[in-house]
Design a protein around this motif. Structure first.
Motif, PDB file in Angstrom:
ATOM      1  N   ASN A 324       5.308  -4.482   0.100  1.00 15.01           N
ATOM      2  CA  ASN A 324       4.689  -3.189   0.432  1.00 15.01           C
ATOM      3  C   ASN A 324       5.281  -2.497   1.652  1.00 15.01           C
ATOM      4  O   ASN A 324       4.800  -1.436   2.042  1.00 15.01           O
ATOM      5  CB  ASN A 324       3.187  -3.379   0.674  1.00 15.01           C
ATOM      6  CG  ASN A 324       2.469  -4.004  -0.495  1.00 15.01           C
ATOM      7  OD1 ASN A 324       2.152  -5.195  -0.477  1.00 15.01           O
ATOM      8  ND2 ASN A 324       2.222  -3.237  -1.539  1.00 15.01           N
ATOM      9  N   SER A 396      -1.136   1.888  -1.200  1.00 14.70           N
ATOM     10  CA  SER A 396      -1.649   1.984  -2.572  1.00 14.70           C
ATOM     11  C   SER A 396      -0.736   2.873  -3.417  1.00 14.70           C
ATOM     12  O   SER A 396      -0.098   3.792  -2.908  1.00 14.70           O
ATOM     13  CB  SER A 396      -3.067   2.556  -2.564  1.00 14.70           C
ATOM     14  OG  SER A 396      -3.075   3.854  -2.008  1.00 14.70           O
ATOM     15  N   GLY A 397      -0.672   2.548  -4.682  1.00 13.42           N
ATOM     16  CA  GLY A 397       0.165   3.336  -5.576  1.00 13.42           C
ATOM     17  C   GLY A 397       1.632   2.981  -5.489  1.00 13.42           C
ATOM     18  O   GLY A 397       2.497   3.747  -5.942  1.00 13.42           O
ATOM     19  N   GLY A 398       1.964   1.833  -4.903  1.00 14.31           N
ATOM     20  CA  GLY A 398       3.352   1.398  -4.835  1.00 14.31           C
ATOM     21  C   GLY A 398       4.155   2.001  -3.700  1.00 14.31           C
ATOM     22  O   GLY A 398       5.381   1.844  -3.659  1.00 14.31           O
ATOM     23  N   VAL A 399       3.481   2.668  -2.758  1.00 11.70           N
ATOM     24  CA  VAL A 399       4.179   3.274  -1.624  1.00 11.70           C
ATOM     25  C   VAL A 399       4.631   2.181  -0.659  1.00 11.70           C
ATOM     26  O   VAL A 399       3.890   1.246  -0.359  1.00 11.70           O
ATOM     27  CB  VAL A 399       3.256   4.270  -0.892  1.00 11.70           C
ATOM     28  CG1 VAL A 399       3.944   4.819   0.366  1.00 11.70           C
ATOM     29  CG2 VAL A 399       2.863   5.399  -1.824  1.00 11.70           C
ATOM     30  N   SER A 469      -5.689  -7.832  -0.664  1.00  7.79           N
ATOM     31  CA  SER A 469      -6.193  -6.487  -0.962  1.00  7.79           C
ATOM     32  C   SER A 469      -6.778  -5.847   0.295  1.00  7.79           C
ATOM     33  O   SER A 469      -6.952  -6.494   1.333  1.00  7.79           O
ATOM     34  CB  SER A 469      -7.277  -6.564  -2.040  1.00  7.79           C
ATOM     35  OG  SER A 469      -8.421  -7.250  -1.550  1.00  7.79           O
TER      36      SER A 469
END
Length: 502
Positions: A324, A396-399, A469
């Protein structure tokens, strides 16, 4: 008889003459041994979870992130748990010098087992590294103290400062070298480099051992032949029982890594509880010593909460760094394992600052109490995971988030470590009952074991959907902050239990 021998034959300084930065030459031997050992340990640690979670097509083991984190947590816990028998072996069987040599050899073998491209060898290799680390870690610091003729030698504190700089130097360099080779060249070559590092440390240790204190060769409380036979018989029975049990589990095709993690984690929680219960029930303790142990229990639990979060720097934070976090900053590219160098870098930069702050506060009569320092450490470690909560939300969202997120997290954690870890070592010596004075440092290390074992069980139970998470970081962050606030609120009660020890 042993005490007379120590006084008459062991106390003289080893190899007088040439010195190392004004200290006994043996300090150079121990400094380099610890530097290379930490180089191997932290280099392997920087790759461990990343390698386990990497896809098989990229040469990794493709282990679920939660399981990999649990393996790492229980492995780290065992390193500290095994420091207890490591000290016992030196005191009763081998002496510190030979125990450290044996530990270094076993560590080296473990690292080279990790270098073999075989999953079974990889997990089996963690066992000798943990065992060897327990043997070495328990005794090398003792050998530093033995270099000085008298307890009031003015060079003693400076010698330990130089020694601990070796720890952080090795920890800083390891991810930069081993991490780079492992991630960008070949995983197993990286693990092999860790083995080479330990081999270099072992060779220079053996060559420089003539500069160590003769006290390091003394077996303080040697066992009789009957005692040794009894210990070997009991150890053989337990090892045979474990071999038969796990042989049946593996032979029937039911063995998974959980079969190792669960028993070790439960033992890592039960053993500290049993140790404290035994000490509290000891009738040889005075009323004041029992009271002090009641106060110490607060610090122990607080430390366990701290290490439960702090030691995830090599597991859940490593996964976050790899999956990430952007691998470049200001146009400079680097592998994710480099983040593991931030903590030792921060320690080397900030430790002198904190030492100066405590001294300056003491001169003004405003030095915070031990309880206040512990509470601040808990607040900092909790704040670091609340920052991780925000970082995870941003990812979040693969950023891929900025590396500065983790740089800030590690800075906050190091600040907390510097207010809790050295203070914990100090308060352990202050509150230790006279009967357990030499054993209490091992008890302090059990806080790491307990915290890491709780983390391992939580990671297994929660699974991949939760571990790492936003909620995972948030809950632990809030827990640590609440623990810090509660500890600070109880400072009056803890102070009364401590008596005149501060």
């Amino acid at each position: 008889m042993a005490s007379t021998t120590l006084e008459s034959e062991v106390r003289p300084s080893p190899t007088p003459g040439r010195t190392f930065l004004g200290h006994p030459r043996g300090l150079a031997t121990l400094f380099m041994t610890e530097t290379w050992e930490r180089f191997s340990f932290y280099g392997m640690r920087a790759l461990l979870v990343i390698y386990m979670t990497t896809e098989a097509t990229k040469g990794g083991l493709e282990v679920p992130a939660a399981t990999a984190a649990a393996v790492y947590s229980v492995y780290n816990a065992m390193v500290y748990l095994l420091a207890l028998p490591g000290g016992w072996i030196a005191d009763r069987l081998l002496g510190a010098r030979r125990t450290v040599a044996l530990g270094g050899l076993i560590i080296m073998v473990g690292h080279f087992m990790l270098a073999v491209p075989n999953k079974g060898f990889f997990f089996a290799g963690l066992v000798p590294i943990a065992i060897g680390s327990g043997l070495l870690k328990a005794n090398i610091s003792t050998m530093v103290g033995q270099l000085y003729d008298k307890d009031d030698d003015s060079r003693r504190d400076g010698g330990f400062t130089i020694f601990y700089m070796g720890i952080n130097l090795g920890a800083f360099l390891a991810p930069l070298v081993i991490g780079t080779v492992g991630q960008q060249v070949d995983w197993h070559l990286g693990f092999a480099l860790a083995g080479v590092g330990m081999a270099l440390g072992l060779v220079q240790y053996l060559l420089g051992s003539r500069h160590l204190s003769p006290a390091s060769n003394v077996v303080a409380a040697p066992m009789s032949r009957d005692e040794r036979r009894a210990v070997l018989r009991k150890a053989g029975i337990w090892l045979a029982a474990a071999a038969v049990f796990y042989g049946v589990v593996a032979g029937t095709g039911h063995f998974t890594v959980s079969w190792a993690i669960w028993p070790l984690s439960l033992a890592g929680i039960a053993i500290p509880a049993l140790v404290f219960a035994r000490i509290r029930r000891d009738r040889d303790l005075t009323g004041e010593e029992r009271s002090r142990m009641g106060g110490y229990l607060w610090f122990f639990v607080a430390a366990a909460v701290f290490w439960m979060i702090y030691d995830q720097s090599g597991s859940t934070l490593s996964v976050f760094a790899e999956q990430n976090t952007a691998g470049s900053l200001f146009g400079f590219d680097f592998p994710s394992s480099w983040f593991q160098s931030l903590n030792p870098l921060y320690i080397m930069a900030l430790a002198p600052v904190f030492a100066w702050l405590w001294n300056a506060a003491a001169r003004r009569g405003r030095n915070p109490s031990t309880t206040a320092k512990f509470a601040f450490g808990l607040l900092m470690i909790g704040a670091s995971f609340l920052v991780m909560m925000l970082a995870m939300a941003a990812a979040s969202g693969g950023v891929k988030v900025s590396p500065l997120w983790l740089a800030v997290v590690y800075l906050i954690q190091t600040t907390g470590e510097l207010t809790l870890s050295p203070v914990g070592l100090s308060v352990t010596t202050k509150l230790a009952p006279a009967k357990y004075a030499s054993q209490m440092m091992g008890v302090w290390f059990l806080a790491v074991t307990a915290g890491d074992c709780v983390a391992a069980l939580a990671q297994l139970l929660l699974g991949d959907d939760v571990v790492g998470s936003t909620g995972y970081f948030a809950v632990q962050g809030v827990l640590a902050v609440a623990a810090g606030v509660g500890l600070f609120a109880a400072r009056g009660r803890i102070g009364r239990l401590m008596g005149d020890a501060r």
